[in-house]
Design a protein around this motif. Sequence first.
Motif, PDB file in Angstrom:
ATOM      1  N   VAL A 201     -18.719  -6.538   8.254  1.00  0.00           N
ATOM      2  CA  VAL A 201     -17.980  -5.740   9.232  1.00  0.00           C
ATOM      3  C   VAL A 201     -18.573  -4.337   9.321  1.00  0.00           C
ATOM      4  CG1 VAL A 201     -15.744  -4.663   9.728  1.00  0.00           C
ATOM      5  CG2 VAL A 201     -15.837  -7.053   9.023  1.00  0.00           C
ATOM      6  N   TRP A 202     -18.933  -3.754   8.175  1.00  0.00           N
ATOM      7  CA  TRP A 202     -19.551  -2.431   8.161  1.00  0.00           C
ATOM      8  C   TRP A 202     -20.888  -2.459   8.913  1.00  0.00           C
ATOM      9  CZ3 TRP A 202     -18.453   2.323   8.082  1.00  0.00           C
ATOM     10  CH2 TRP A 202     -19.345   3.310   7.685  1.00  0.00           C
ATOM     11  N   GLY A 203     -21.630  -3.529   8.759  1.00  0.00           N
ATOM     12  CA  GLY A 203     -22.887  -3.669   9.490  1.00  0.00           C
ATOM     13  C   GLY A 203     -22.669  -3.758  10.993  1.00  0.00           C
ATOM     14  N   PHE A 204     -21.632  -4.501  11.405  1.00  0.00           N
ATOM     15  CA  PHE A 204     -21.320  -4.578  12.839  1.00  0.00           C
ATOM     16  C   PHE A 204     -20.929  -3.210  13.390  1.00  0.00           C
ATOM     17  CE2 PHE A 204     -20.226  -9.158  11.844  1.00  0.00           C
ATOM     18  CZ  PHE A 204     -21.347  -9.662  12.475  1.00  0.00           C
ATOM     19  N   PHE A 205     -20.210  -2.430  12.591  1.00  0.00           N
ATOM     20  CA  PHE A 205     -19.847  -1.076  13.003  1.00  0.00           C
ATOM     21  C   PHE A 205     -21.101  -0.247  13.277  1.00  0.00           C
ATOM     22  CE2 PHE A 205     -19.482   3.318  11.386  1.00  0.00           C
ATOM     23  CZ  PHE A 205     -18.634   3.844  12.346  1.00  0.00           C
ATOM     24  N   LYS A 206     -22.051  -0.298  12.366  1.00  0.00           N
ATOM     25  CA  LYS A 206     -23.278   0.481  12.534  1.00  0.00           C
ATOM     26  C   LYS A 206     -24.039   0.075  13.795  1.00  0.00           C
ATOM     27  CE  LYS A 206     -24.420   1.397   7.649  1.00  0.00           C
ATOM     28  NZ  LYS A 206     -25.417   1.108   6.603  1.00  0.00           N
ATOM     29  N   ILE A 207     -24.169  -1.235  14.003  1.00  0.00           N
ATOM     30  CA  ILE A 207     -24.999  -1.721  15.115  1.00  0.00           C
ATOM     31  C   ILE A 207     -24.294  -1.572  16.456  1.00  0.00           C
ATOM     32  CG2 ILE A 207     -26.121  -3.760  16.099  1.00  0.00           C
ATOM     33  CD1 ILE A 207     -26.582  -4.755  13.236  1.00  0.00           C
ATOM     34  N   CYS A 239     -31.429  10.997  18.160  1.00  0.00           N
ATOM     35  CA  CYS A 239     -30.628   9.809  18.491  1.00  0.00           C
ATOM     36  C   CYS A 239     -31.346   8.538  18.058  1.00  0.00           C
ATOM     37  CB  CYS A 239     -30.336   9.755  19.987  1.00  0.00           C
ATOM     38  SG  CYS A 239     -29.136  10.976  20.563  1.00  0.00           S
ATOM     39  N   PHE A 240     -32.668   8.511  18.256  1.00  0.00           N
ATOM     40  CA  PHE A 240     -33.425   7.322  17.852  1.00  0.00           C
ATOM     41  C   PHE A 240     -33.421   7.155  16.339  1.00  0.00           C
ATOM     42  CE2 PHE A 240     -37.475   5.325  16.549  1.00  0.00           C
ATOM     43  CZ  PHE A 240     -37.209   4.053  17.030  1.00  0.00           C
ATOM     44  N   ALA A 241     -33.481   8.263  15.595  1.00  0.00           N
ATOM     45  CA  ALA A 241     -33.427   8.175  14.143  1.00  0.00           C
ATOM     46  C   ALA A 241     -32.155   7.457  13.702  1.00  0.00           C
ATOM     47  CB  ALA A 241     -33.498   9.574  13.523  1.00  0.00           C
ATOM     48  N   PHE A 242     -31.023   7.839  14.303  1.00  0.00           N
ATOM     49  CA  PHE A 242     -29.756   7.187  13.946  1.00  0.00           C
ATOM     50  C   PHE A 242     -29.663   5.789  14.546  1.00  0.00           C
ATOM     51  CE2 PHE A 242     -28.554  11.666  13.241  1.00  0.00           C
ATOM     52  CZ  PHE A 242     -28.090  11.544  11.941  1.00  0.00           C
ATOM     53  N   GLN A 243     -30.255   5.587  15.706  1.00  0.00           N
ATOM     54  CA  GLN A 243     -30.271   4.237  16.286  1.00  0.00           C
ATOM     55  C   GLN A 243     -31.022   3.275  15.378  1.00  0.00           C
ATOM     56  OE1 GLN A 243     -32.631   3.724  19.814  1.00  0.00           O
ATOM     57  NE2 GLN A 243     -32.410   1.501  19.734  1.00  0.00           N
ATOM     58  N   LEU A 244     -32.223   3.680  14.959  1.00  0.00           N
ATOM     59  CA  LEU A 244     -33.042   2.805  14.122  1.00  0.00           C
ATOM     60  C   LEU A 244     -32.392   2.583  12.766  1.00  0.00           C
ATOM     61  CD1 LEU A 244     -35.711   1.261  13.832  1.00  0.00           C
ATOM     62  CD2 LEU A 244     -36.741   3.375  12.961  1.00  0.00           C
ATOM     63  N   TYR A 245     -31.894   3.665  12.171  1.00  0.00           N
ATOM     64  CA  TYR A 245     -31.279   3.533  10.845  1.00  0.00           C
ATOM     65  C   TYR A 245     -30.056   2.630  10.889  1.00  0.00           C
ATOM     66  CZ  TYR A 245     -28.432   4.580   6.789  1.00  0.00           C
ATOM     67  OH  TYR A 245     -27.640   4.452   5.670  1.00  0.00           O
ATOM     68  N   THR A 246     -29.154   2.862  11.847  1.00  0.00           N
ATOM     69  CA  THR A 246     -27.937   2.054  11.894  1.00  0.00           C
ATOM     70  C   THR A 246     -28.226   0.618  12.289  1.00  0.00           C
ATOM     71  OG1 THR A 246     -27.515   2.902  14.137  1.00  0.00           O
ATOM     72  CG2 THR A 246     -26.356   3.968  12.319  1.00  0.00           C
ATOM     73  N   ASN A 247     -29.247   0.399  13.101  1.00  0.00           N
ATOM     74  CA  ASN A 247     -29.604  -0.971  13.474  1.00  0.00           C
ATOM     75  C   ASN A 247     -30.205  -1.715  12.292  1.00  0.00           C
ATOM     76  OD1 ASN A 247     -31.622  -3.103  14.606  1.00  0.00           O
ATOM     77  ND2 ASN A 247     -30.217  -2.691  16.291  1.00  0.00           N
ATOM     78  N   PHE A 248     -31.173  -1.078  11.618  1.00  0.00           N
ATOM     79  CA  PHE A 248     -31.871  -1.738  10.511  1.00  0.00           C
ATOM     80  C   PHE A 248     -30.956  -1.872   9.297  1.00  0.00           C
ATOM     81  CE2 PHE A 248     -36.298  -1.772   8.277  1.00  0.00           C
ATOM     82  CZ  PHE A 248     -36.072  -3.078   7.891  1.00  0.00           C
ATOM     83  N   SER A 249     -30.297  -0.766   8.896  1.00  0.00           N
ATOM     84  CA  SER A 249     -29.425  -0.844   7.724  1.00  0.00           C
ATOM     85  C   SER A 249     -28.187  -1.687   8.029  1.00  0.00           C
ATOM     86  CB  SER A 249     -29.025   0.560   7.265  1.00  0.00           C
ATOM     87  OG  SER A 249     -28.170   1.187   8.189  1.00  0.00           O
ATOM     88  N   GLY A 250     -27.726  -1.666   9.299  1.00  0.00           N
ATOM     89  CA  GLY A 250     -26.613  -2.525   9.676  1.00  0.00           C
ATOM     90  C   GLY A 250     -26.979  -3.995   9.571  1.00  0.00           C
ATOM     91  N   SER A 251     -28.201  -4.330   9.983  1.00  0.00           N
ATOM     92  CA  SER A 251     -28.678  -5.709   9.828  1.00  0.00           C
ATOM     93  C   SER A 251     -28.744  -6.096   8.355  1.00  0.00           C
ATOM     94  CB  SER A 251     -30.058  -5.858  10.467  1.00  0.00           C
ATOM     95  OG  SER A 251     -30.003  -5.642  11.868  1.00  0.00           O
ATOM     96  N   MET A 252     -29.160  -5.136   7.509  1.00  0.00           N
ATOM     97  CA  MET A 252     -29.192  -5.395   6.065  1.00  0.00           C
ATOM     98  C   MET A 252     -27.785  -5.616   5.527  1.00  0.00           C
ATOM     99  SD  MET A 252     -32.266  -5.500   4.870  1.00  0.00           S
ATOM    100  CE  MET A 252     -32.525  -6.406   6.397  1.00  0.00           C
ATOM    101  N   ASP A 253     -26.825  -4.818   5.986  1.00  0.00           N
ATOM    102  CA  ASP A 253     -25.446  -5.000   5.543  1.00  0.00           C
ATOM    103  C   ASP A 253     -24.947  -6.397   5.891  1.00  0.00           C
ATOM    104  OD1 ASP A 253     -25.022  -2.442   4.431  1.00  0.00           O
ATOM    105  OD2 ASP A 253     -24.658  -1.594   6.411  1.00  0.00           O
ATOM    106  N   ILE A 254     -25.267  -6.856   7.094  1.00  0.00           N
ATOM    107  CA  ILE A 254     -24.832  -8.192   7.507  1.00  0.00           C
ATOM    108  C   ILE A 254     -25.542  -9.259   6.689  1.00  0.00           C
ATOM    109  CG2 ILE A 254     -24.763  -9.831   9.424  1.00  0.00           C
ATOM    110  CD1 ILE A 254     -24.548  -7.412  11.312  1.00  0.00           C
ATOM    111  N   ALA A 255     -26.859  -9.119   6.493  1.00  0.00           N
ATOM    112  CA  ALA A 255     -27.621 -10.107   5.725  1.00  0.00           C
ATOM    113  C   ALA A 255     -27.155 -10.158   4.273  1.00  0.00           C
ATOM    114  CB  ALA A 255     -29.113  -9.781   5.792  1.00  0.00           C
ATOM    115  N   LEU A 256     -26.973  -8.994   3.656  1.00  0.00           N
ATOM    116  CA  LEU A 256     -26.547  -8.951   2.259  1.00  0.00           C
ATOM    117  C   LEU A 256     -25.098  -9.400   2.107  1.00  0.00           C
ATOM    118  CD1 LEU A 256     -29.236  -7.371   2.042  1.00  0.00           C
ATOM    119  CD2 LEU A 256     -28.106  -5.878   0.388  1.00  0.00           C
TER     120      LEU A 256
END
Length: 511
Positions: A201-207, A239-256
Motif C-alpha cells: 500500500v505504501w508503494g502504491f501511495f508513492k507511485i 520534480c523528476f527527482a521525486f518522480q523517479l525516486y517514488t516510482n522506483f522505490s515504490g516499485s521496490m516496496d510493492i515487490a518486497l
Amino acid sequence: MPATFTSFYFLCFYAVSLLIYYIIPGKMQWGFLLFVSGAFYLLTGNGILILYPIAAALIAYVSLRVMAGTEDVKKRRFALFFAVVLLVGSLAVLKYVNFGINTVNGIAALWGKGWDIVNPVRFLAPLGISFYTLSILGYIVDVYNKIAEPQNNFFKLTLYGMYFPSILSGPILRYREDGEQFFVPHPFDYRQVTFGMQRMVWGFFKILVISERMNLVVNTVYDNYTQYPGTYIWFATICFAFQLYTNFSGSMDIALGMSQSFGIYLPENFENPFFSKNISEYWRRWHITLGVWMKEYVFYPLLRTGAFTSLGKKMRRKFGKKRGKQFSTFLAMFILWFMVGIWHGGDWKFVIGSGLLHWFYIVSGELLTPFFQKGMEKFHINPKGRWVDIFRMFRTFFLVNIGFVFFRAASAMDAWKMLKGAVSVWNPWVLADGSLFSLGLDVIETVIALVSLLILWTISRLQKNGSVRERIEKKKLPVRFVIWYALLFYIILLGYYGPGYSAAEFIYQGF
C-alpha cells in the motif's frame, strides 16, 4: 496483462496466486512460484522471449554442474568463462548494442554524414534481462570462488532467475543470502502477510499519488524545454527527482511487500537517499543492490588483477604511496562508473548522467577534501555541525539533479542544452506569479502533491528510528484501522490514474 505492479489485472493475478500458494502443500510452493513466474512472463506479452531467462538458467546450470564435479582449476575457470561470455554477451547484444549504434550515428552526424544505422535486435530484449543476468552471474562467480553452494536442480535455478516480483525492477539478488528461502515451505503467517500488504500500500501511495503527478510537470517541461528555460528547468528536474525516486522505490516496496506476503524476504534497495551528505553515501542508499553487485564483481576484482597491481606499484614509486594508490583506484572506479552508467541504458546520456558524472563527483571530492578541511579550520566551522550537514545534503541533492537532467533528457545533447538554458535565463519570479500552475498541475493538484511529499518526508524521518509498520502494530486496533484505511482511501481518491478515470466512480460502481 500490462507489465506493471499498479495494473488491476496484476493485482488480481497476485491475489489469486497468494490464495493458491497457501492452500497447496508447503513442499509444492516453490514449484507453484515457478509456474506463476512463467505465467506472468507469458501474460505480460513477452511470449517466446521467456526462452531467454530459461536459457540463462540453463547456462548457469551447466556451468555450476561442471564446477561441482571437479576441483581442476582450468576446468572451473573454463566453466566460469563459458557462462560469463554467454550471459554478458547476450545482455550486450540484446540491450546495449544501441550504445554502439547511437555512438556511430552521432559521430557520423558530426562529420556531416547521413548514416542512420538501425538496431536489428531492438525488439528482442526480454523483460528483466538486466536483473536476472546480474543475479545469476553473481551466483556463478560465488560458486567459482567457493563462497556459495551450487544448485543442482535446474527448475529451482530457473525460479531464482525469473521470480516474478523481482523481474520487473529488481532488486538484484545474491543466492548465498537470498536463494534458499525460495525452496523451503512457508506456512501461512498472518502477521507477515499483512505486513507485506501494508508495504505494498505504501508503494502504491508513492507511485500513484506522487510519481504520476510529478510526471505531468516533468513531461511538460522536458518535452518543450526551449519554451520553459531557467527556473522552469530546475523546478521540473526536482520534480523528476521525486518522480523517479517514488516510482522506483515504490516499485521496490510493492515487490518486497509482495514477497514478504509469500514468506520470502528480498534485499532492500533504497534507504532515504536524498538525506545523503555526499555522493558516495548517496550510492550506498540508492539502488543498493546494484552498487553492492558492481563493487563485489567489478571493482574489487579489477583491483586484484595483475594489470592493476602492477600499475599501482609503478604509480606509488613515481608519485608516492598515497597518490599512486589513488591513481589505480580512480582508474578502476572510472571503469566501474562507466558500467553503472551503461547498465541503465545504451545511450551516452546514461553513461554520463548515471555514471561518469558521479565518478567525477567522487574523485573531485577525494582530491579536494584536504582543501575543504583547511577552509573549515580557517573559518572555525565545525565539520560535524548540524547546519554543515544540512548544507551537505542540499549540495548532494543539487549534484544528483544535474545527473538527472541527463537521465531524463531525450539525449545527452538535449541535456547540455537544458543545462545551458537553466543557467543562462534568470526568471525566479515564476515561482511566485502562478506560472508553475500551467505545467500540468493546478492549485488543488499542487497542494495534493505537496501534502503527499510532506507525508513521505515525515515517514522517511520516522524510519530512521526503526520500522514504522512495527510501531503502528503496537497501537490499539481502532488506531491501526484508521491509519491504514485512511492511507488506502487517500490513494484511491487522490491517486492519478490518467485522464478520463475517476476513482470515486470506481468505488460507487462497486457498491
